[in-house]
Design a protein around this motif. Structure first.
Motif, mmCIF file in Angstrom:
data_model
loop_
_atom_site.group_PDB
_atom_site.id
_atom_site.type_symbol
_atom_site.label_atom_id
_atom_site.label_comp_id
_atom_site.label_asym_id
_atom_site.label_seq_id
_atom_site.Cartn_x
_atom_site.Cartn_y
_atom_site.Cartn_z
ATOM 1 N N ALA A 287 -54.676 -4.814 19.948
ATOM 2 C CA ALA A 287 -54.832 -3.408 19.574
ATOM 3 C C ALA A 287 -55.632 -3.244 18.295
ATOM 4 C CB ALA A 287 -53.446 -2.756 19.400
ATOM 5 N N SER A 288 -55.928 -4.344 17.602
ATOM 6 C CA SER A 288 -56.597 -4.202 16.321
ATOM 7 C C SER A 288 -57.990 -3.604 16.473
ATOM 8 C CB SER A 288 -56.683 -5.559 15.617
ATOM 9 O OG SER A 288 -57.445 -6.467 16.388
ATOM 10 N N THR A 291 -57.690 0.196 16.472
ATOM 11 C CA THR A 291 -57.389 0.798 15.186
ATOM 12 C C THR A 291 -58.551 0.680 14.212
ATOM 13 O OG1 THR A 291 -56.374 -1.245 14.387
ATOM 14 C CG2 THR A 291 -54.922 0.353 15.447
ATOM 15 N N GLU A 328 -53.161 6.311 17.230
ATOM 16 C CA GLU A 328 -52.916 5.876 15.863
ATOM 17 C C GLU A 328 -51.997 6.845 15.112
ATOM 18 O OE1 GLU A 328 -53.381 3.433 12.387
ATOM 19 O OE2 GLU A 328 -53.511 3.139 14.550
ATOM 20 N N GLU A 330 -49.372 8.327 16.244
ATOM 21 C CA GLU A 330 -48.009 7.909 16.552
ATOM 22 C C GLU A 330 -47.648 6.638 15.799
ATOM 23 O OE1 GLU A 330 -44.617 9.159 18.478
ATOM 24 O OE2 GLU A 330 -46.586 10.115 18.589
ATOM 25 N N THR A 331 -48.603 5.718 15.715
ATOM 26 C CA THR A 331 -48.365 4.464 14.992
ATOM 27 C C THR A 331 -48.103 4.718 13.523
ATOM 28 O OG1 THR A 331 -49.778 3.242 16.539
ATOM 29 C CG2 THR A 331 -49.381 2.229 14.378
ATOM 30 N N ARG A 332 -48.901 5.596 12.926
ATOM 31 C CA ARG A 332 -48.729 5.896 11.507
ATOM 32 C C ARG A 332 -47.408 6.608 11.250
ATOM 33 N NH1 ARG A 332 -54.604 7.522 8.926
ATOM 34 N NH2 ARG A 332 -55.794 5.863 9.949
ATOM 35 N N HIS A 334 -44.672 6.235 12.935
ATOM 36 C CA HIS A 334 -43.642 5.189 12.998
ATOM 37 C C HIS A 334 -43.615 4.401 11.693
ATOM 38 C CE1 HIS A 334 -41.206 1.951 14.827
ATOM 39 N NE2 HIS A 334 -41.974 1.149 14.116
ATOM 40 N N ARG A 335 -44.784 4.028 11.198
ATOM 41 C CA ARG A 335 -44.874 3.245 9.963
ATOM 42 C C ARG A 335 -44.336 4.055 8.776
ATOM 43 N NH1 ARG A 335 -49.921 1.226 10.632
ATOM 44 N NH2 ARG A 335 -50.909 3.025 9.645
#
Length: 400
Positions: A287-288, A291, A328, A330-332, A334-335
């Motif tokens: 996935a990198s 991003t 991204e 959603e990822t952020r 979560h982070r």
């Protein structure tokens, strides 16, 4: 005189010690959710001062969050952050959107309060109740953000602000804390920065979603843009953006507009800031690549004349589209929640350990014991942590 606060006014006094509101929160959340700016001000005062009951307030607000765009504006002192934020808020209002501004100021060494009061330099939206400006103290944190900032963003988000803009202190490379709070980070670079631009390589460069060359009517703006372009092009690979947990560039080479809104082409003739960022499909499940598919555009502005502001807002909108389309956002989120949990646990554990230190005679008494040669810091730390570790062991045993 109305008991409603003036637009952008800080109302820390509304929740002063001994005041009626210190012990009564009846309906405060309901009033905030109903659009009462005074309730919003009181809630943020309670949050910033960490008064009794603030955690319950923030907890009650969480179900009403998740719609605001959170934009961080950072950069070196003198880059024009406050003026730019003022113009961003003004332009968002012209587009019919509501705005909350959190201006993080250096903290007073005597009171811990904010010492600059950036709202003084934000005059364009005075009188507009749909722009709420609040100065908050950095309280000595290296990243220029107090631990209360995220909670204040939560309050503004729950209130219903469409955009929440955070302006940081501008302390250089320590500004990376903004990444943990904002969806989009704009890094301001003044023209003619020269060596200062090179310094950005080591830190703040990596957190930018959008670069802003403000005061672009001054000599050296073109050179600064060129230097930033070169640094972005050289920033290929996982080291660019990855260390900040943020993003990295693709190889598209687009970089932005000038202060007049004209596309600035790259060396191959490609045009600028508003092209859709290239979407790179992950290879072999990595996935990198996805991003790293956003390349920070470079937008030139002259905030004092409102030049380039529309282009900058469009760049923010493009980045939001990228975040949503790539997953991204959603990822952020979560982070960000993970970091909030860690921060709260650190704060709570710190308080628990302070109490345990007091039970052992206080830090000063323990330091004197070390100085007399009766013990050492490692032994003291083990003794203080021992009951905490035993408690956790007993809890694990009961769960099993």
């Amino acid at each position: 005189m109305s008991d409603e606060p003036a637009a952008g006014a800080t109302t820390a006094g509304d929740d002063a010690p001994g005041s009626k509101t210190e012990s009564t929160d009846d309906g405060l959340v309901d009033r905030l959710l109903a659009g009462d700016h005074r309730a919003l001000a009181r809630t943020i005062s309670r949050i910033e001062n960490r008064r009794q009951g603030y955690r319950e307030l923030v907890s009650d607000l969480y179900d009403h969050t998740g719609t605001a765009d959170v934009i961080g504006v950072t950069g070196s002192p003198g880059a024009g952050k406050s003026t730019l934020v003022d113009k961003l808020a003004e332009t968002y209002r012209e587009r019919g959107e509501t705005v909350g501004v959190i201006a993080i100021d250096p903290s007073s060494p005597f009171t811990g309060g904010a010492v600059l009061g950036d709202r003084i330099r934000m005059a364009s939206t005075v009188g507009d109740m749909d722009v709420f400006v609040r100065s908050m103290s950095a309280r000595g944190t290296l990243g220029g953000l107090s631990t209360a900032t995220t909670d204040a963003v939560t309050a503004m988000d729950a209130f219903g602000k469409d955009k929440v803009i955070i302006e940081t202190v501008g302390a250089g490379q320590n500004e990376i804390d903004i990444v943990r709070t904002a969806d989009t980070v704009a890094v301001l670079v003044p023209p003619g920065s020269g060596d200062a631009v090179q310094t950005l390589k080591a830190g703040i460069l990596e957190i930018a979603d959008v670069f802003v060359v403000n005061k672009a009517d001054r000599d050296g703006a073109d050179r600064t843009v060129q230097e930033l372009m070169e640094m972005i092009e050289l920033g290929e690979g996982p080291s660019f953006g990855a260390s900040a947990g943020h993003h990295g560039p693709d190889a598209s080479g687009h970089h932005g507009t000038d202060a007049g809104g004209h596309d600035v082409g790259d060396a191959d003739g490609h045009n600028g800031a508003h092209d859709e960022p290239e979407r790179q499909e992950p290879v072999d499940g990595d996935a990198s690549d996805a991003t790293r598919s956003w390349q920070p555009p470079i937008v030139e502005t002259v905030a004092t004349e409102s030049r380039g502001i529309d282009e900058l807002l469009d760049a923010f909108a493009d980045h939001r589209t990228y975040l949503v389309d790539s997953g991204e956002r959603e990822t952020r989120s979560h982070r960000r929640h993970a970091e909030e949990i860690r921060t709260l646990l650190r704060e709570d554990l710190h308080e628990l350990l302070e109490g345990e230190l007091d039970r052992h005679g206080g830090v000063d008494g323990l330091a004197e014991a070390v100085q007399r040669g009766e013990t050492d810091p490692y032994t003291i730390a083990d003794d203080v942590l021992d009951p905490v570790e035993r408690c956790l062991s007993d809890l694990d045993a009961s769960i099993e």
